[in-house]
Design a protein around this motif. Structure first.
Motif, PDB file in Angstrom:
ATOM      1  N   ALA A   1      70.274  59.836  75.021  1.00 12.44           N
ATOM      2  CA  ALA A   1      69.380  58.811  75.155  1.00 12.44           C
ATOM      3  C   ALA A   1      69.231  58.398  74.071  1.00 12.44           C
ATOM      4  O   ALA A   1      69.149  56.809  73.955  1.00 12.44           O
ATOM      5  CB  ALA A   1      68.307  59.236  76.057  1.00 12.44           C
ATOM      6  N   LEU A   2      68.262  58.997  72.887  1.00 13.09           N
ATOM      7  CA  LEU A   2      68.133  58.304  71.581  1.00 13.09           C
ATOM      8  C   LEU A   2      69.394  57.849  70.842  1.00 13.09           C
ATOM      9  O   LEU A   2      68.968  55.735  70.495  1.00 13.09           O
ATOM     10  CB  LEU A   2      67.622  59.637  70.403  1.00 13.09           C
ATOM     11  CG  LEU A   2      65.941  59.858  70.375  1.00 13.09           C
ATOM     12  CD1 LEU A   2      65.982  60.812  69.727  1.00 13.09           C
ATOM     13  CD2 LEU A   2      65.031  58.821  70.627  1.00 13.09           C
TER      14      LEU A   2
ATOM     15  N   VAL B   1      60.007  59.223  87.245  1.00  9.93           N
ATOM     16  CA  VAL B   1      60.239  57.765  86.836  1.00  9.93           C
ATOM     17  C   VAL B   1      61.156  57.049  86.905  1.00  9.93           C
ATOM     18  O   VAL B   1      61.915  58.190  84.947  1.00  9.93           O
ATOM     19  CB  VAL B   1      58.622  57.396  86.332  1.00  9.93           C
ATOM     20  CG1 VAL B   1      58.758  57.744  85.485  1.00  9.93           C
ATOM     21  CG2 VAL B   1      58.611  55.558  86.005  1.00  9.93           C
ATOM     22  N   THR B   2      62.023  56.303  86.458  1.00  6.82           N
ATOM     23  CA  THR B   2      62.568  55.419  86.071  1.00  6.82           C
ATOM     24  C   THR B   2      62.231  54.121  84.288  1.00  6.82           C
ATOM     25  O   THR B   2      61.301  53.367  85.675  1.00  6.82           O
ATOM     26  CB  THR B   2      64.187  55.135  86.432  1.00  6.82           C
ATOM     27  OG1 THR B   2      63.595  54.151  87.567  1.00  6.82           O
ATOM     28  CG2 THR B   2      65.213  56.274  87.182  1.00  6.82           C
TER      29      THR B   2
ATOM     30  N   ASN C   1      69.617  56.931  82.620  1.00  4.51           N
ATOM     31  CA  ASN C   1      69.886  56.729  83.920  1.00  4.51           C
ATOM     32  C   ASN C   1      71.463  55.991  83.700  1.00  4.51           C
ATOM     33  O   ASN C   1      72.007  54.531  83.642  1.00  4.51           O
ATOM     34  CB  ASN C   1      69.133  55.246  84.455  1.00  4.51           C
ATOM     35  CG  ASN C   1      69.777  55.057  85.862  1.00  4.51           C
ATOM     36  OD1 ASN C   1      70.221  56.340  86.607  1.00  4.51           O
ATOM     37  ND2 ASN C   1      69.505  54.370  86.640  1.00  4.51           N
ATOM     38  N   GLN C   2      72.422  57.106  84.125  1.00  2.93           N
ATOM     39  CA  GLN C   2      73.706  56.704  83.721  1.00  2.93           C
ATOM     40  C   GLN C   2      74.735  57.385  85.408  1.00  2.93           C
ATOM     41  O   GLN C   2      73.892  57.692  85.847  1.00  2.93           O
ATOM     42  CB  GLN C   2      74.597  56.888  82.626  1.00  2.93           C
ATOM     43  CG  GLN C   2      74.003  58.561  82.524  1.00  2.93           C
ATOM     44  CD  GLN C   2      75.279  58.906  81.020  1.00  2.93           C
ATOM     45  OE1 GLN C   2      75.112  57.809  80.474  1.00  2.93           O
ATOM     46  NE2 GLN C   2      74.183  60.025  80.569  1.00  2.93           N
TER      47      GLN C   2
ATOM     48  N   ASN D   1      79.572  52.668  90.615  1.00  7.51           N
ATOM     49  CA  ASN D   1      79.463  53.958  90.706  1.00  7.51           C
ATOM     50  C   ASN D   1      77.683  54.143  90.934  1.00  7.51           C
ATOM     51  O   ASN D   1      77.198  53.618  91.393  1.00  7.51           O
ATOM     52  CB  ASN D   1      78.948  53.590  89.168  1.00  7.51           C
ATOM     53  CG  ASN D   1      80.212  53.527  87.741  1.00  7.51           C
ATOM     54  OD1 ASN D   1      81.185  54.284  87.804  1.00  7.51           O
ATOM     55  ND2 ASN D   1      81.092  51.982  88.321  1.00  7.51           N
ATOM     56  N   ASN D   2      78.108  55.270  90.813  1.00  2.00           N
ATOM     57  CA  ASN D   2      76.428  55.869  91.726  1.00  2.00           C
ATOM     58  C   ASN D   2      75.149  56.237  90.441  1.00  2.00           C
ATOM     59  O   ASN D   2      75.487  57.694  90.406  1.00  2.00           O
ATOM     60  CB  ASN D   2      76.443  57.060  92.244  1.00  2.00           C
ATOM     61  CG  ASN D   2      77.307  57.022  94.070  1.00  2.00           C
ATOM     62  OD1 ASN D   2      78.569  57.667  93.963  1.00  2.00           O
ATOM     63  ND2 ASN D   2      78.071  55.287  94.009  1.00  2.00           N
ATOM     64  N   LEU D   3      74.582  55.563  89.660  1.00  2.00           N
ATOM     65  CA  LEU D   3      73.382  55.990  89.014  1.00  2.00           C
ATOM     66  C   LEU D   3      72.802  57.181  89.544  1.00  2.00           C
ATOM     67  O   LEU D   3      72.047  57.094  90.688  1.00  2.00           O
ATOM     68  CB  LEU D   3      72.658  54.765  88.513  1.00  2.00           C
ATOM     69  CG  LEU D   3      74.229  53.623  88.074  1.00  2.00           C
ATOM     70  CD1 LEU D   3      72.535  52.934  87.135  1.00  2.00           C
ATOM     71  CD2 LEU D   3      74.406  54.495  86.510  1.00  2.00           C
ATOM     72  N   THR D   4      72.224  57.620  88.662  1.00  2.00           N
ATOM     73  CA  THR D   4      71.391  58.962  89.418  1.00  2.00           C
ATOM     74  C   THR D   4      70.341  59.088  89.540  1.00  2.00           C
ATOM     75  O   THR D   4      70.126  59.388  91.028  1.00  2.00           O
ATOM     76  CB  THR D   4      71.064  59.989  87.986  1.00  2.00           C
ATOM     77  OG1 THR D   4      71.964  60.795  87.321  1.00  2.00           O
ATOM     78  CG2 THR D   4      70.241  61.252  88.514  1.00  2.00           C
TER      79      THR D   4
END
Length: 485
Positions: A33-34, A103-104, A129-130, A278-281
């Protein structure tokens, strides 16, 4: 003494954590993520933050009451509010799933660095979130002897199969109830406008999700999309109904009288030629959370089964992935604790690592579906299976090469292959069992399949040195098969 034992078994009391309770799980703060945020510089990236304590049920704690569950959500929302205010002074468009502590939110690199530096101990997991999945690809009800069940009237009448996938073409002729009406009784759409991904949910809110929940037509798959027919294909296998006007005799799904709840969890990316789903988490978690909210209704568990023909695009996990996917784990475990079976495909990386399982099938207590081909005696070469001792929850095999409904026209059919097609066979069978034995628990349905509703399959290559390594499998597996009734 009676009052004491009554208090001891009270759901409210059992859900209380003791003073001094410590969650000893190691927190995971994604370096990826960073790194991605650093590459994007001032462009925010969407991350998923999961707090400790999002579980609603535990074998020792029992089931939280509605009041306690709401209070937990309020507490989580206060925590998130404080955490996010500490890292950013600008307005943040956050999508809260407070009860399960998720939370996203889109954060810039500098904000993410501040979040990591604060290292709030209440945070269990942070990740980008991928895609957790790009839909895999697959039939034959005669291989599992479903005509035997149908001949005795076991067709899953009154049941509902929740298809979490790329959406469902609700007007497909195979998905009619015999009176010309669609078997799709409820629709929802959860998707993200995040980075290069686009939500096509109709009437979408700021998060990319259709509003209101249940909006008619919201689960329709996108056209001009290379893999958006996946959900419709899966649905036909699970619950398609014979329609002699358009299809040959016997061309129907495992649970032909079950209703369909269609949930579209596709965010789309343009590859220069077509859109790809695509199915994001975060969207899958949001869909599961909506199911969990509905599952609080009395006797919900008796009438619903969840199918997730999804699979990660890596080789899969060699053991339980609960800690790697805590948000999804919480959401799935909460549904399972309500007595609703959750079926997921095992994955299609078997040619590389058959001993692994794709996500979300690697989550504890999920019912995994692997694949067989031909007459059912041969394991599908690409099927993941997973070493049995490393995963909780059963593994059942079902056909992986199937002709079923597709999306180009109302009568379109196609062949697809993969454990995605195995999962709806298994989900359909659970729906048939639940209709035949009202009130049966998931554990009892699983026990019946294991003892009566399946046959053992030993890979003939186990001891044959001429077989390739991926063909060898030292464990006996079960293929679903209805016995003579």
């Amino acid at each position: 003494m009676q009052a004491f034992y009554g208090l001891k078994e009270d759901a409210v009391v059992r859900a209380i954590k003791p003073v001094g309770f410590q969650d000893t799980r190691r927190a995971i703060w994604s370096q990826e993520a960073l790194d991605i945020a650093a590459q994007e510089k001032d462009n925010p990236i969407e991350v998923i933050i999961t707090l400790r304590g999002g579980e609603r049920f535990s074998p020792f704690g029992g089931q939280m009451t509605e009041k306690a569950w709401k209070n937990q959500g309020n507490a989580h929302e206060r925590v998130f509010d404080k955490i996010l205010k500490n890292v950013s002074s600008r307005p943040l468009n956050a999508n809260f799933m407070p009860e399960i502590g998720v939370v996203t939110v889109k954060l810039k690199h500098s904000e993410l660095v501040k979040l990591y530096k604060d290292a709030d101990p209440r945070i269990l997991h942070i990740s980008v979130n991928q895609p957790i999945a790009e839909p895999l690809l697959s039939q034959s009800t005669s291989v599992i002897n479903m005509p035997e069940a149908w001949s005795h009237g076991y067709t899953a009448a009154g049941q509902n199969i929740i298809i979490i996938d790329t959406g469902v073409r609700s007007d497909h002729r195979l998905l009619e109830n015999g009176s010309g009406q669609s078997k799709v009784v409820f629709e929802a759409c959860f998707a993200s406008d995040s980075g290069s991904y686009t939500s096509f949910c109709p009437n979408k809110d700021a998060n990319g999700d259709s509003q209101p929940l249940g909006l008619v037509g919201s689960a329709q798959p996108l056209s001009n999309c290379g893999n958006c027919g996946h959900g419709t294909h899966v649905t036909g296998i699970a619950a398609g109904k014979e329609n002699l006007t358009y299809f040959s005799s016997g061309f129907q799904g495992v649970a032909p009288d079950a209703n369909i709840v269609a949930v579209n969890v596709s965010s789309h990316r343009w590859n220069g030629i077509e859109w790809r789903a695509n199915n994001l988490t975060a969207d899958v978690v949001a869909a599961l959370e909506a199911v969990e909210d509905a599952s609080t209704a009395e006797n919900f568990y008796q009438y619903y089964t969840v199918n997730m023909s999804l699979g990660g695009n890596t080789f899969g996990d060699s053991q339980s992935c609960d800690l790697s996917e805590p948000a999804m784990t919480n959401a799935i475990q909460n549904i399972i604790s309500r007595g609703v079976p959750v079926i997921a495909s095992a994955g299609n990386q078997g040619l590389v690592r058959r001993d692994r399982v794709g996500r979300p099938g690697c989550i504890s207590n999920v019912i995994r579906a692997g694949g067989v081909v031909g007459d059912g005696s041969i394991i599908y070469d690409a099927s993941n299976l997973g070493t049995p001792s490393n995963f909780s929850g059963p593994l059942f095999l079902a056909p992986a090469i199937v002709e079923s409904s597709d999306t180009e026209t109302r009568t379109d059919v196609s062949y697809k292959d993969g454990t995605s097609m195995s999962a709806p066979h298994v989900a359909g069978l659970y729906a048939v069992i639940k209709a035949a034995a009202p009130g049966i628990s998931t554990n009892d349905a699983t026990a019946w399949i294991d003892s009566e509703g399946s046959v053992s399959l030993v890979n003939p290559c186990v001891d044959n040195t001429n077989c390739s390594p991926e063909e060898r499998w030292p464990h006996t597996v079960k293929r679903i098969h209805i016995p003579s009734l």
